[in-house]
Design an enzyme around this catalytic site. Structure first.
Site, short mmCIF file in Angstrom:
data_model
loop_
_atom_site.label_atom_id
_atom_site.label_comp_id
_atom_site.label_asym_id
_atom_site.label_seq_id
_atom_site.Cartn_x
_atom_site.Cartn_y
_atom_site.Cartn_z
N CYS A 4 0.85 -1.22 0.00
CA CYS A 4 -0.06 0.10 0.07
C CYS A 4 0.97 1.27 -0.09
CB CYS A 4 -0.98 -0.11 1.38
SG CYS A 4 -1.64 1.65 1.67
N CYS A 7 0.60 3.33 3.24
CA CYS A 7 1.35 2.89 4.37
C CYS A 7 2.68 2.88 4.09
CB CYS A 7 0.79 1.16 4.44
SG CYS A 7 -0.71 0.98 5.08
N HIS A 46 -4.42 1.12 8.37
CA HIS A 46 -4.83 1.08 6.96
C HIS A 46 -6.30 0.46 6.97
CE1 HIS A 46 -4.42 -0.23 2.52
NE2 HIS A 46 -5.61 -1.28 2.93
N HIS A 100 -8.02 8.43 2.41
CA HIS A 100 -7.45 9.57 2.64
C HIS A 100 -8.58 10.61 2.45
CE1 HIS A 100 -7.04 7.95 -1.33
NE2 HIS A 100 -7.09 9.02 -2.00
N HIS A 102 -8.61 14.57 0.97
CA HIS A 102 -8.08 15.72 0.42
C HIS A 102 -8.32 16.92 1.08
CE1 HIS A 102 -6.58 13.49 -3.60
NE2 HIS A 102 -7.82 12.63 -3.15
P1 5GP Z 1 -7.29 9.76 -4.89
O1 5GP Z 1 -7.21 9.87 -6.38
O2 5GP Z 1 -7.36 8.25 -4.42
O3 5GP Z 1 -8.39 10.54 -4.55
O4 5GP Z 1 -5.92 10.38 -4.43
C1 5GP Z 1 -4.77 10.05 -4.36
C2 5GP Z 1 -4.10 11.04 -4.49
O5 5GP Z 1 -2.67 10.49 -3.91
C3 5GP Z 1 -3.72 11.95 -5.59
O6 5GP Z 1 -4.14 13.18 -5.72
C4 5GP Z 1 -2.19 11.88 -5.92
O7 5GP Z 1 -1.54 13.03 -6.68
C5 5GP Z 1 -1.73 11.46 -4.66
N1 5GP Z 1 -0.41 10.79 -4.67
C6 5GP Z 1 -0.36 9.65 -5.59
N2 5GP Z 1 1.02 9.03 -5.54
C7 5GP Z 1 1.70 9.88 -4.53
C8 5GP Z 1 2.90 9.74 -3.91
O8 5GP Z 1 3.60 8.97 -4.16
N3 5GP Z 1 3.23 10.84 -2.93
C9 5GP Z 1 2.28 11.93 -2.57
N4 5GP Z 1 2.73 12.77 -1.68
N5 5GP Z 1 0.84 11.75 -2.93
C10 5GP Z 1 0.71 10.82 -4.02
ZN ZN Z 2 -2.28 1.40 3.52
#
Ligand code: 5GP
Ligand code: ZN
Length: 114
Positions: A4, A7, A46, A100, A102
């Site tokens: 993950c 994680c 997690h 998560h 945002h």
């Molecule tokens: P989701 O698309 O699941 O709502 O949000 C996942 C978020 O994780 C995205 O906004 C993406 O830019 C961010 N993200 C993906 N990989 C990484 C990473 O390796 N480091 C950080 N800091 N953010 C990440």
């Molecule tokens: Zn996780």
């Protein structure tokens, strides 16, 4: 959980820009920011999404929500406004299966979000 991404960030196996951490929560900068402030707030435990929120203890959930407020106030987002989003599942575009939130601010946002 093994394999993950978040994680691994929580365990410091992958580098990230962590701005806040306590016993239950980590907050770090999104790697692909969609606003001048774009943070991700994650529980250390997690769970794949908010659908599994029952797996967290009530004090952990309380701390997640309070941390959103604390971070928003510390960064001065509370005066102008900010957005909190948790994409859940395929149609919402969730790309990392670790719950998560945002936290985005310092610009205007449209509604509906698209
Ligand atoms: P989701 O698309 O699941 O709502 O949000 C996942 C978020 O994780 C995205 O906004 C993406 O830019 C961010 N993200 C993906 N990989 C990484 C990473 O390796 N480091 C950080 N800091 N953010 C990440
Ligand atoms: Zn996780």
């Amino acid at each position: 959980m093994k394999d993950c991404l978040f994680c691994k960030i929580i365990n410091k196996e992958i580098k990230s820009d962590i701005i806040y951490e306590n016993e239950n929560v980590v907050v770090f900068k999104d790697i692909n920011p969609q606003a001048p402030v774009h943070l991700l707030l994650v529980p250390k435990q997690h769970i794949s999404s908010i659908v599994q929120i029952d797996k967290l203890a009530c004090d952990q959930i309380c701390e997640l929500v309070k941390s959103i407020s604390k971070i928003a106030k510390e960064l001065g987002l509370d005066s102008s406004g900010f957005r909190v989003v948790t994409n859940t599942g395929t149609s919402a575009g969730q790309s990392v299966d670790h719950l998560h939130f945002h936290i985005m601010g310092k610009r205007d946002f449209k509604w509906p979000p698209g």
